[in-house]
Enzyme design. Sequence first.
Site, PDB file in Angstrom:
ATOM      1  N   ASN A 164      -0.569  57.184  59.426  1.00 28.40           N
ATOM      2  CA  ASN A 164      -1.469  57.491  60.547  1.00 28.40           C
ATOM      3  C   ASN A 164      -2.756  56.668  60.545  1.00 28.40           C
ATOM      4  O   ASN A 164      -3.311  56.367  61.600  1.00 28.40           O
ATOM      5  CB  ASN A 164      -1.772  58.992  60.617  1.00 28.40           C
ATOM      6  CG  ASN A 164      -2.379  59.538  59.355  1.00 28.40           C
ATOM      7  OD1 ASN A 164      -2.245  58.953  58.272  1.00 28.40           O
ATOM      8  ND2 ASN A 164      -3.038  60.667  59.460  1.00 28.40           N
ATOM      9  N   LYS A 187       1.922  51.498  47.677  1.00 29.93           N
ATOM     10  CA  LYS A 187       3.172  51.827  48.364  1.00 29.93           C
ATOM     11  C   LYS A 187       2.822  52.365  49.754  1.00 29.93           C
ATOM     12  O   LYS A 187       2.445  53.516  49.913  1.00 29.93           O
ATOM     13  CB  LYS A 187       3.957  52.862  47.550  1.00 29.93           C
ATOM     14  CG  LYS A 187       5.066  53.621  48.268  1.00 29.93           C
ATOM     15  CD  LYS A 187       6.070  52.763  48.985  1.00 29.93           C
ATOM     16  CE  LYS A 187       7.065  53.648  49.733  1.00 29.93           C
ATOM     17  NZ  LYS A 187       6.497  54.255  50.963  1.00 29.93           N
ATOM     18  N   PRO A 188       2.920  51.500  50.807  1.00 28.71           N
ATOM     19  CA  PRO A 188       2.594  51.959  52.159  1.00 28.71           C
ATOM     20  C   PRO A 188       3.751  52.723  52.790  1.00 28.71           C
ATOM     21  O   PRO A 188       4.899  52.638  52.332  1.00 28.71           O
ATOM     22  CB  PRO A 188       2.337  50.649  52.912  1.00 28.71           C
ATOM     23  CG  PRO A 188       3.219  49.651  52.227  1.00 28.71           C
ATOM     24  CD  PRO A 188       3.269  50.070  50.773  1.00 28.71           C
ATOM     25  N   ALA A 189       3.450  53.453  53.853  1.00 27.71           N
ATOM     26  CA  ALA A 189       4.496  54.155  54.596  1.00 27.71           C
ATOM     27  C   ALA A 189       5.447  53.149  55.228  1.00 27.71           C
ATOM     28  O   ALA A 189       5.034  52.076  55.682  1.00 27.71           O
ATOM     29  CB  ALA A 189       3.868  55.037  55.671  1.00 27.71           C
ATOM     30  N   GLY A 241      -0.756  62.382  52.136  1.00 27.20           N
ATOM     31  CA  GLY A 241       0.452  62.731  52.874  1.00 27.20           C
ATOM     32  C   GLY A 241       0.582  64.231  53.000  1.00 27.20           C
ATOM     33  O   GLY A 241      -0.403  64.975  52.872  1.00 27.20           O
ATOM     34  N   SER A 242       1.788  64.683  53.233  1.00 31.57           N
ATOM     35  CA  SER A 242       2.012  66.107  53.488  1.00 31.57           C
ATOM     36  C   SER A 242       1.882  66.931  52.208  1.00 31.57           C
ATOM     37  O   SER A 242       2.102  66.433  51.100  1.00 31.57           O
ATOM     38  CB  SER A 242       3.401  66.322  54.086  1.00 31.57           C
ATOM     39  OG  SER A 242       4.400  66.096  53.109  1.00 31.57           O
ATOM     40  N   GLU A 263      -4.688  63.987  48.707  1.00 26.25           N
ATOM     41  CA  GLU A 263      -5.275  64.308  50.006  1.00 26.25           C
ATOM     42  C   GLU A 263      -4.109  64.726  50.894  1.00 26.25           C
ATOM     43  O   GLU A 263      -3.342  63.894  51.354  1.00 26.25           O
ATOM     44  CB  GLU A 263      -6.021  63.088  50.565  1.00 26.25           C
ATOM     45  CG  GLU A 263      -7.043  63.438  51.630  1.00 26.25           C
ATOM     46  CD  GLU A 263      -6.449  63.452  53.015  1.00 26.25           C
ATOM     47  OE1 GLU A 263      -6.121  64.567  53.485  1.00 26.25           O
ATOM     48  OE2 GLU A 263      -6.306  62.388  53.610  1.00 26.25           O
ATOM     49  N   ARG A 291      -8.823  62.035  68.415  1.00 24.88           N
ATOM     50  CA  ARG A 291      -8.901  60.816  67.607  1.00 24.88           C
ATOM     51  C   ARG A 291      -7.511  60.523  67.041  1.00 24.88           C
ATOM     52  O   ARG A 291      -6.861  61.394  66.479  1.00 24.88           O
ATOM     53  CB  ARG A 291      -9.916  61.037  66.484  1.00 24.88           C
ATOM     54  CG  ARG A 291     -10.086  59.884  65.515  1.00 24.88           C
ATOM     55  CD  ARG A 291     -11.262  60.190  64.589  1.00 24.88           C
ATOM     56  NE  ARG A 291     -11.382  59.219  63.510  1.00 24.88           N
ATOM     57  CZ  ARG A 291     -11.286  59.508  62.217  1.00 24.88           C
ATOM     58  NH1 ARG A 291     -11.062  60.763  61.839  1.00 24.88           N
ATOM     59  NH2 ARG A 291     -11.429  58.579  61.313  1.00 24.88           N
ATOM     60  N   CYS A 297      -5.073  64.268  59.606  1.00 27.73           N
ATOM     61  CA  CYS A 297      -5.176  65.493  58.817  1.00 27.73           C
ATOM     62  C   CYS A 297      -6.473  66.236  59.119  1.00 27.73           C
ATOM     63  O   CYS A 297      -6.574  67.433  58.877  1.00 27.73           O
ATOM     64  CB  CYS A 297      -5.063  65.177  57.328  1.00 27.73           C
ATOM     65  SG  CYS A 297      -6.272  63.978  56.743  1.00 27.73           S
ATOM     66  N   GLU A 394       0.529  72.368  61.029  1.00 27.17           N
ATOM     67  CA  GLU A 394      -0.249  71.186  61.389  1.00 27.17           C
ATOM     68  C   GLU A 394       0.459  70.512  62.558  1.00 27.17           C
ATOM     69  O   GLU A 394       1.586  70.036  62.433  1.00 27.17           O
ATOM     70  CB  GLU A 394      -0.343  70.248  60.185  1.00 27.17           C
ATOM     71  CG  GLU A 394      -1.337  69.123  60.364  1.00 27.17           C
ATOM     72  CD  GLU A 394      -1.553  68.348  59.077  1.00 27.17           C
ATOM     73  OE1 GLU A 394      -2.604  67.712  58.952  1.00 27.17           O
ATOM     74  OE2 GLU A 394      -0.670  68.377  58.198  1.00 27.17           O
ATOM     75  N   SER A 454     -15.676  61.988  58.579  1.00 26.06           N
ATOM     76  CA  SER A 454     -15.318  60.908  57.665  1.00 26.06           C
ATOM     77  C   SER A 454     -16.447  59.884  57.544  1.00 26.06           C
ATOM     78  O   SER A 454     -16.999  59.432  58.547  1.00 26.06           O
ATOM     79  CB  SER A 454     -14.047  60.209  58.147  1.00 26.06           C
ATOM     80  OG  SER A 454     -12.979  61.124  58.236  1.00 26.06           O
ATOM     81  N   GLU A 471     -12.076  61.469  47.757  1.00 27.33           N
ATOM     82  CA  GLU A 471     -12.081  60.046  48.067  1.00 27.33           C
ATOM     83  C   GLU A 471     -13.360  59.727  48.809  1.00 27.33           C
ATOM     84  O   GLU A 471     -13.875  60.540  49.566  1.00 27.33           O
ATOM     85  CB  GLU A 471     -10.870  59.673  48.929  1.00 27.33           C
ATOM     86  CG  GLU A 471      -9.549  59.817  48.190  1.00 27.33           C
ATOM     87  CD  GLU A 471      -8.365  59.307  48.986  1.00 27.33           C
ATOM     88  OE1 GLU A 471      -7.537  58.594  48.412  1.00 27.33           O
ATOM     89  OE2 GLU A 471      -8.282  59.626  50.189  1.00 27.33           O
TER      90      GLU A 471
END
Length: 490
Positions: A164, A187-189, A241-242, A263, A291, A297, A394, A454, A471
């Site tokens: 996202n 490791k990206p999605a 992630g979830s 997170e 947004r 999240c 969610e 953020s 983070e």
Amino acid sequence: MTQTQASTTIDALSGVPRGLLIGGRWVEGEAGQEIAVTDPSTEATVATVAAGSVADGLAAVAAAHDALPGWAGTPPRQRGEILRRAFELMTARAEELARICVIENGKTLADARAEVAYAAEFFRWYAEESVRLVGTVQRAPGGANRILTFRQPIGVSLLVTPWNFPLAMASRKLGPALAAGCTVVLKPASETPLSALAIARILEEAGVPAGTVNVISSRRSGAVVGAMLDDPRVRKLSFTGSTEVGRLLLARAAQTVTGCAMELGGNAPFVVFDDADLEAAVDGAMIAKMRNGGEACTAANRFYVQSGIADDFTAALVARMNALRIGSGLEPGVDLGPLVNAESRDKVASLVAAAVDFGARVATGGGRPDRTGFFYEPTVLADVRGNAPILREEIFGPVAPVVTFRTEEEAVAAANDTEYGLVSYVYTRDLARGLRVGEALDSGMIGLNRGVVSDPAAPFGGTKQSGLGREGGHEGLLEFTEEKYVSTDW
């Protein structure tokens, strides 16, 4: 896809690497297992990238392990200067990066430009923080010795990022890990690998040594991440992630007692009191809800509005939602792009249908527009009951369920009635009430009369099943360190 869209896509993606980055070399992945990247607005494949195997993942861990002594021993100022150059390169290429993000993620160009600026800022922030890993010295209370403490890099770190915010979630982990002296495997999605690959190329140009940053995209994420996590050379997992996947990774990490920063999911309440500035509250609601099209999240998931202002707030929110223009994020004037894939769109549609079955009224939206792409209409649900199932999940889409409340105590109880605790939003003109309610809400972050929380300089994270650790801020740097204590005397 129109000829103009195809040309724009080719131009934006022309400089993005398509391989795996292992030990400073761009290599091919698992034969016959390439990842097809889809443009959510057209449902067309726009690129293919290499897919890593378990062996590739372990090779990346080995490369990071070999590079660790050199990078950990690099002076903090030198590490910071490399991160500063990464910030400058990202800023110079902001438009190119934004278009890459739109093409693979589906968000609007305005949202993508904001994400690039936010993502780059993590490199600038941690360029400055890299020199601030301070220790302590004190005399032991009994007087027999001195107590010295200092921070060292925790070691090889596995960074797993979601689709996202593919640029910002990568830099939010890469920045502090590299500033602390850790080497990494990113490791990206699989939905959005291009953004991560573009950032890796920038870090190479900025001067990050070979093996310090490795990138493994994969179609078999569970097997590859699991194998890397089982490797005792990996000492830190940072995952966004979830909550469901986070629980599995925590259990896996326990086998090697690997440190984890998590997170995870959110179910953010947006509480509006009668005395709130209505216009400001609606402005904040549009930011907190829309947004990234609601795929965040931190997105406002449940709107609790006091009875005296509920009708006016709902009407104003409906008007603002109705004014949004739906389309491809690269089209001028578009306010809302598609969801990332068909599964996400269908989940949102099913949640709305279930809410209506439970008695909610669709005030606007509530359906899929008749066009190609994974689009869903901006939706407001009124007359939502306090125990409606949609308030438990969610949503991750452009849907705003509105619930009416009477008292402050009722609002706080309803807001806290969830397993999640990432962020809460509160709107009131009464500062004392705002601070009192903010203190009572069980979440890691509070937006008080603000629709966004953020900030690279702030500690981002939640309570309960929304995660572990923080983070951003100085706290984000400390996540990638171990504290060492030396007992001595002079």
